[in-house]
Design an enzyme around this catalytic site. Structure first.
Site, PDB file in Angstrom:
ATOM      1  CG  ASP A 104      15.796 -14.926 -38.389  1.00 50.49           C
ATOM      2  OD1 ASP A 104      14.842 -14.226 -38.750  1.00 50.49           O
ATOM      3  OD2 ASP A 104      15.745 -16.166 -38.265  1.00 50.49           O
ATOM      4  CE  LYS A 105      19.918  -7.397 -32.534  1.00 47.69           C
ATOM      5  NZ  LYS A 105      19.258  -6.575 -31.491  1.00 47.69           N
TER       6      LYS A 105
END
Length: 241
Positions: A104-105
């Protein structure tokens, strides 16, 4: 007679330009031809066949690249250059590579990048049960009930997560080892139990550890690490025989 053919998507991925999944998308988009003829998923390539993408013949497979990267928070695990935070522009590696899986970012930690389309599919194949280890900090004290519920599996995304290893590290921090890769899995699991993830770092994939690799830096996987990965990939196949 011996069949020396190979599936079209595998043939394309072996050149290192993309994964098999991307190759299938290119085939469906009409970008791929065999001997000047349109192709479809399931086609096979035989010795002597000429495969082109966008009218250009595929080049021979380049030397395999296997990188371990310490992804910072804010970098997106995509090859889409339209995303200003994409992982490819951040690393600026001189050859074409792509990430194996996602992180995930908002998360940091270990991710692999490669030009080997075959190894991507094998590592991501869920039934191979490859471990991924994370260190997670949450917004409130971790209870024994939280540890037990997380480890036993919780309902998210229309399914129940598989049993996993969860260990409390400190008042707000726990370690978790997964063999699944559901979308935002750890965050969703925590949310189900009314916890919010403050920070999430992946510290291990299979036998490869993040170790002291600094944030934003990458290194080549060692020949020993590559060998371990390939042996783990082959192990499930041997059991099925």
């Amino acid at each position: 007679m011996e069949d020396n053919s190979i599936s079209l998507n595998k043939f394309i991925s072996q050149t290192g330009i993309c994964s098999r999944r991307e190759a299938d998308q290119w085939i469906l988009a009409g970008r791929v031809e065999i001997n000047g003829q349109p192709t479809q998923k399931g086609n096979r390539v035989y010795p002597g066949d000429k495969v082109t993408v966008d009218g250009k013949p595929l080049k021979d497979k380049p030397k395999s690249i296997y990188l371990a990267f310490h992804k910072p928070v804010g970098v997106t695990c995509t090859t889409d250059r339209r995303d200003k935070d994409n992982i490819i522009d951040f690393i600026k590696y001189p050859a074409r590579i792509f990430p194996i899986g996602r992180l995930d970012k908002a998360s940091s930690g270990l991710i692999f990048l490669t030009n080997d389309g075959d190894i991507v599919n094998e590592i991501l194949r869920e039934e191979n049960q490859h471990e991924k280890e994370y260190i997670v900090k949450v917004n409130r004290p971790i209870s024994q009930r939280f540890v037990e519920r997380m480890s036993q599996g919780v309902p998210i995304l229309g399914t129940k997560t598989k049993r996993c290893i969860v260990e409390k590290q400190s008042k707000f921090v726990f370690r978790i080892i997964l063999t699944q890769g559901l979308n935002r899995q750890i965050r969703r699991m925590c949310e189900f139990l009314n916890y919010k993830v403050v920070s999430l770092k992946r510290v291990r994939i299979m036998q490869v550890r993040l170790g002291k690799l600094e944030v934003g830096r990458w290194r080549n996987l060692s020949s020993e690490e590559i060998g371990q990965i390939k042996r783990q990939i082959q192990a499930p196949k041997r059991k099925q025989r």
